[in-house]
Motif scaffolding. Structure first.
Motif, PDB file in Angstrom:
ATOM      1  N   SER A 169       0.814  -1.214   0.000  1.00 18.38           N
ATOM      2  CA  SER A 169       0.000   0.000   0.000  1.00 18.38           C
ATOM      3  C   SER A 169       0.850   1.268   0.000  1.00 18.38           C
ATOM      4  O   SER A 169       0.416   2.301  -0.516  1.00 18.38           O
ATOM      5  CB  SER A 169      -0.949   0.000   1.197  1.00 18.38           C
ATOM      6  OG  SER A 169      -0.218  -0.101   2.404  1.00 18.38           O
ATOM      7  N   ASP A 170       2.056   1.228   0.556  1.00 17.93           N
ATOM      8  CA  ASP A 170       2.883   2.437   0.618  1.00 17.93           C
ATOM      9  C   ASP A 170       3.152   3.029  -0.759  1.00 17.93           C
ATOM     10  O   ASP A 170       3.185   4.251  -0.909  1.00 17.93           O
ATOM     11  CB  ASP A 170       4.210   2.158   1.322  1.00 17.93           C
ATOM     12  CG  ASP A 170       4.042   2.046   2.830  1.00 17.93           C
ATOM     13  OD1 ASP A 170       2.881   2.044   3.306  1.00 17.93           O
ATOM     14  OD2 ASP A 170       5.062   1.957   3.531  1.00 17.93           O
ATOM     15  N   SER A 171       3.343   2.191  -1.764  1.00 12.61           N
ATOM     16  CA  SER A 171       3.617   2.738  -3.102  1.00 12.61           C
ATOM     17  C   SER A 171       2.383   3.469  -3.635  1.00 12.61           C
ATOM     18  O   SER A 171       2.502   4.482  -4.322  1.00 12.61           O
ATOM     19  CB  SER A 171       4.067   1.637  -4.062  1.00 12.61           C
ATOM     20  OG  SER A 171       3.062   0.649  -4.202  1.00 12.61           O
ATOM     21  N   LEU A 172       1.210   2.996  -3.297  1.00  9.15           N
ATOM     22  CA  LEU A 172      -0.028   3.657  -3.699  1.00  9.15           C
ATOM     23  C   LEU A 172      -0.180   4.987  -2.966  1.00  9.15           C
ATOM     24  O   LEU A 172      -0.475   6.018  -3.575  1.00  9.15           O
ATOM     25  CB  LEU A 172      -1.220   2.738  -3.398  1.00  9.15           C
ATOM     26  CG  LEU A 172      -2.605   3.252  -3.745  1.00  9.15           C
ATOM     27  CD1 LEU A 172      -2.756   3.401  -5.261  1.00  9.15           C
ATOM     28  CD2 LEU A 172      -3.655   2.295  -3.189  1.00  9.15           C
ATOM     29  N   TYR A 173       0.029   4.965  -1.649  1.00  7.58           N
ATOM     30  CA  TYR A 173      -0.095   6.197  -0.862  1.00  7.58           C
ATOM     31  C   TYR A 173       0.946   7.231  -1.276  1.00  7.58           C
ATOM     32  O   TYR A 173       0.654   8.422  -1.353  1.00  7.58           O
ATOM     33  CB  TYR A 173       0.040   5.901   0.629  1.00  7.58           C
ATOM     34  CG  TYR A 173      -0.966   4.919   1.166  1.00  7.58           C
ATOM     35  CD1 TYR A 173      -2.262   4.839   0.649  1.00  7.58           C
ATOM     36  CD2 TYR A 173      -0.626   4.042   2.183  1.00  7.58           C
ATOM     37  CE1 TYR A 173      -3.181   3.931   1.136  1.00  7.58           C
ATOM     38  CE2 TYR A 173      -1.543   3.132   2.688  1.00  7.58           C
ATOM     39  CZ  TYR A 173      -2.814   3.090   2.157  1.00  7.58           C
ATOM     40  OH  TYR A 173      -3.722   2.190   2.645  1.00  7.58           O
ATOM     41  N   LYS A 174       2.162   6.767  -1.546  1.00 12.96           N
ATOM     42  CA  LYS A 174       3.213   7.707  -1.947  1.00 12.96           C
ATOM     43  C   LYS A 174       2.854   8.370  -3.272  1.00 12.96           C
ATOM     44  O   LYS A 174       3.017   9.576  -3.438  1.00 12.96           O
ATOM     45  CB  LYS A 174       4.562   6.994  -2.052  1.00 12.96           C
ATOM     46  CG  LYS A 174       5.687   7.957  -2.387  1.00 12.96           C
ATOM     47  CD  LYS A 174       7.048   7.321  -2.239  1.00 12.96           C
ATOM     48  CE  LYS A 174       8.102   8.373  -2.500  1.00 12.96           C
ATOM     49  NZ  LYS A 174       9.371   8.015  -1.908  1.00 12.96           N
ATOM     50  N   ARG A 175       2.349   7.610  -4.214  1.00 14.30           N
ATOM     51  CA  ARG A 175       1.938   8.191  -5.497  1.00 14.30           C
ATOM     52  C   ARG A 175       0.854   9.245  -5.270  1.00 14.30           C
ATOM     53  O   ARG A 175       0.901  10.332  -5.825  1.00 14.30           O
ATOM     54  CB  ARG A 175       1.431   7.106  -6.443  1.00 14.30           C
ATOM     55  CG  ARG A 175       0.648   7.688  -7.609  1.00 14.30           C
ATOM     56  CD  ARG A 175       1.052   7.177  -8.934  1.00 14.30           C
ATOM     57  NE  ARG A 175       0.232   7.810  -9.962  1.00 14.30           N
ATOM     58  CZ  ARG A 175       0.689   8.661 -10.845  1.00 14.30           C
ATOM     59  NH1 ARG A 175       1.967   8.964 -10.845  1.00 14.30           N
ATOM     60  NH2 ARG A 175      -0.090   9.194 -11.737  1.00 14.30           N
ATOM     61  N   MET A 176      -0.124   8.922  -4.458  1.00 11.13           N
ATOM     62  CA  MET A 176      -1.202   9.860  -4.178  1.00 11.13           C
ATOM     63  C   MET A 176      -0.659  11.150  -3.554  1.00 11.13           C
ATOM     64  O   MET A 176      -1.034  12.253  -3.950  1.00 11.13           O
ATOM     65  CB  MET A 176      -2.211   9.228  -3.225  1.00 11.13           C
ATOM     66  CG  MET A 176      -3.310  10.169  -2.778  1.00 11.13           C
ATOM     67  SD  MET A 176      -4.330   9.477  -1.466  1.00 11.13           S
ATOM     68  CE  MET A 176      -3.176   9.376  -0.105  1.00 11.13           C
ATOM     69  N   MET A 177       0.247  11.020  -2.615  1.00  6.23           N
ATOM     70  CA  MET A 177       0.759  12.176  -1.878  1.00  6.23           C
ATOM     71  C   MET A 177       1.754  13.004  -2.699  1.00  6.23           C
ATOM     72  O   MET A 177       1.662  14.223  -2.731  1.00  6.23           O
ATOM     73  CB  MET A 177       1.431  11.708  -0.589  1.00  6.23           C
ATOM     74  CG  MET A 177       0.485  11.036   0.381  1.00  6.23           C
ATOM     75  SD  MET A 177      -0.551  12.188   1.253  1.00  6.23           S
ATOM     76  CE  MET A 177       0.629  12.827   2.427  1.00  6.23           C
TER      77      MET A 177
ATOM     78  N   ARG B 196       9.231   5.295   7.540  1.00  5.10           N
ATOM     79  CA  ARG B 196       8.144   4.900   6.639  1.00  5.10           C
ATOM     80  C   ARG B 196       7.200   6.069   6.396  1.00  5.10           C
ATOM     81  O   ARG B 196       6.810   6.345   5.262  1.00  5.10           O
ATOM     82  CB  ARG B 196       7.382   3.720   7.228  1.00  5.10           C
ATOM     83  CG  ARG B 196       6.218   3.286   6.366  1.00  5.10           C
ATOM     84  CD  ARG B 196       5.473   2.104   6.944  1.00  5.10           C
ATOM     85  NE  ARG B 196       4.317   1.798   6.133  1.00  5.10           N
ATOM     86  CZ  ARG B 196       3.172   1.358   6.615  1.00  5.10           C
ATOM     87  NH1 ARG B 196       3.033   1.138   7.912  1.00  5.10           N
ATOM     88  NH2 ARG B 196       2.171   1.117   5.815  1.00  5.10           N
ATOM     89  N   LEU B 197       6.823   6.769   7.449  1.00  2.00           N
ATOM     90  CA  LEU B 197       5.892   7.888   7.339  1.00  2.00           C
ATOM     91  C   LEU B 197       6.460   8.992   6.455  1.00  2.00           C
ATOM     92  O   LEU B 197       5.799   9.468   5.527  1.00  2.00           O
ATOM     93  CB  LEU B 197       5.567   8.435   8.733  1.00  2.00           C
ATOM     94  CG  LEU B 197       4.610   9.608   8.793  1.00  2.00           C
ATOM     95  CD1 LEU B 197       3.244   9.239   8.246  1.00  2.00           C
ATOM     96  CD2 LEU B 197       4.503  10.096  10.246  1.00  2.00           C
ATOM     97  N   PHE B 198       7.684   9.406   6.729  1.00  2.00           N
ATOM     98  CA  PHE B 198       8.287  10.497   5.954  1.00  2.00           C
ATOM     99  C   PHE B 198       8.449  10.119   4.485  1.00  2.00           C
ATOM    100  O   PHE B 198       8.413  10.968   3.615  1.00  2.00           O
ATOM    101  CB  PHE B 198       9.638  10.893   6.544  1.00  2.00           C
ATOM    102  CG  PHE B 198       9.545  11.692   7.824  1.00  2.00           C
ATOM    103  CD1 PHE B 198       8.338  11.904   8.469  1.00  2.00           C
ATOM    104  CD2 PHE B 198      10.683  12.225   8.390  1.00  2.00           C
ATOM    105  CE1 PHE B 198       8.260  12.639   9.651  1.00  2.00           C
ATOM    106  CE2 PHE B 198      10.624  12.970   9.561  1.00  2.00           C
ATOM    107  CZ  PHE B 198       9.417  13.169  10.195  1.00  2.00           C
ATOM    108  N   ASN B 199       8.628   8.834   4.201  1.00  2.94           N
ATOM    109  CA  ASN B 199       8.768   8.362   2.829  1.00  2.94           C
ATOM    110  C   ASN B 199       7.488   8.569   2.010  1.00  2.94           C
ATOM    111  O   ASN B 199       7.532   8.645   0.788  1.00  2.94           O
ATOM    112  CB  ASN B 199       9.170   6.885   2.814  1.00  2.94           C
ATOM    113  CG  ASN B 199       9.424   6.373   1.423  1.00  2.94           C
ATOM    114  OD1 ASN B 199      10.209   6.941   0.670  1.00  2.94           O
ATOM    115  ND2 ASN B 199       8.744   5.302   1.054  1.00  2.94           N
ATOM    116  N   LEU B 200       6.354   8.669   2.667  1.00  5.37           N
ATOM    117  CA  LEU B 200       5.081   8.839   1.962  1.00  5.37           C
ATOM    118  C   LEU B 200       4.840  10.285   1.523  1.00  5.37           C
ATOM    119  O   LEU B 200       4.046  10.527   0.618  1.00  5.37           O
ATOM    120  CB  LEU B 200       3.922   8.386   2.862  1.00  5.37           C
ATOM    121  CG  LEU B 200       3.945   6.930   3.315  1.00  5.37           C
ATOM    122  CD1 LEU B 200       2.803   6.669   4.280  1.00  5.37           C
ATOM    123  CD2 LEU B 200       3.887   5.993   2.128  1.00  5.37           C
TER     124      LEU B 200
END
Length: 180
Positions: free
Chosen positions: A12-20, A98-102
């Motif tokens: 899910s992180d790759s999805l959230y990162k793209r969104m953000m 992890r959080l900052f990476n998003l």
């Protein structure tokens, strides 16, 4: 027959990162709709927004009006206090790396690529929101002393170029970074 197993395809992180980082409001709305499938067989962003407000965000000091997944909009009404409370919850629950990476990173990525760069290393991990004559930035500022500050900086109804607003904000952020 109902499905009892959910098959996840990508982290899910790759999805959230793209969104953000790309600031993809359509993707944000689709994530809300998909999340609603965990509540019932009805796909409804309204259902999941109401559920989140009544559960995970029930303790917000100032209850927002949340209409869609686009974050800062003419319809969504969140205060800076609410954003700081949400960011504080995330900071407590998700490991910092992890959080900052998003989030977009000042001077490096997304809508912050041209702004808020550090002298030696990035110090701003935040999400921006822009709507005509309104610019907001909420996230995390890492000071030179190693403290993490959680902030929400909202500017509205200004009549000068947004680049000037960002430059003024950068001065404040740099002072905080260097002196806090």
């Amino acid at each position: 027959k109902s499905l009892t197993n959910i098959a996840y395809t990508i982290p899910s992180d790759s999805l959230y990162k793209r969104m953000m980082v790309v600031s993809d409001n359509f993707l944000a709305e689709q994530i809300l709709i998909m999340a609603s499938s965990t509540l019932s067989d009805t796909l409804s962003s309204e259902n999941i927004r109401d559920f989140i407000l009544d559960n995970q965000l029930k303790d917000l000091k100032q209850k927002p009006r949340w209409v869609d997944g686009s974050g800062l909009s003419r319809y969504n009404l969140f205060t800076s206090t609410s954003f700081v409370q949400v960011l504080t919850k995330l900071y407590a629950e998700i490991p910092q790396e992890r959080l900052f990476n998003l989030f977009p990173v000042g001077g490096e990525s997304g809508t912050l690529k041209k702004y808020y760069s550090g002298d030696e290393k990035p110090y701003i991990h935040a999400k921006s929101g822009t709507v005509g004559n309104n610019y907001s930035l909420s996230g995390y500022l890492v000071t030179n002393s190693g403290k993490t500050l959680i902030f929400s900086f909202m500017n509205n109804h200004y009549r000068k170029p947004t680049v000037e607003v960002k430059q003024n904000m950068q001065s404040v952020f740099e002072w905080l970074r260097d002196n806090y």
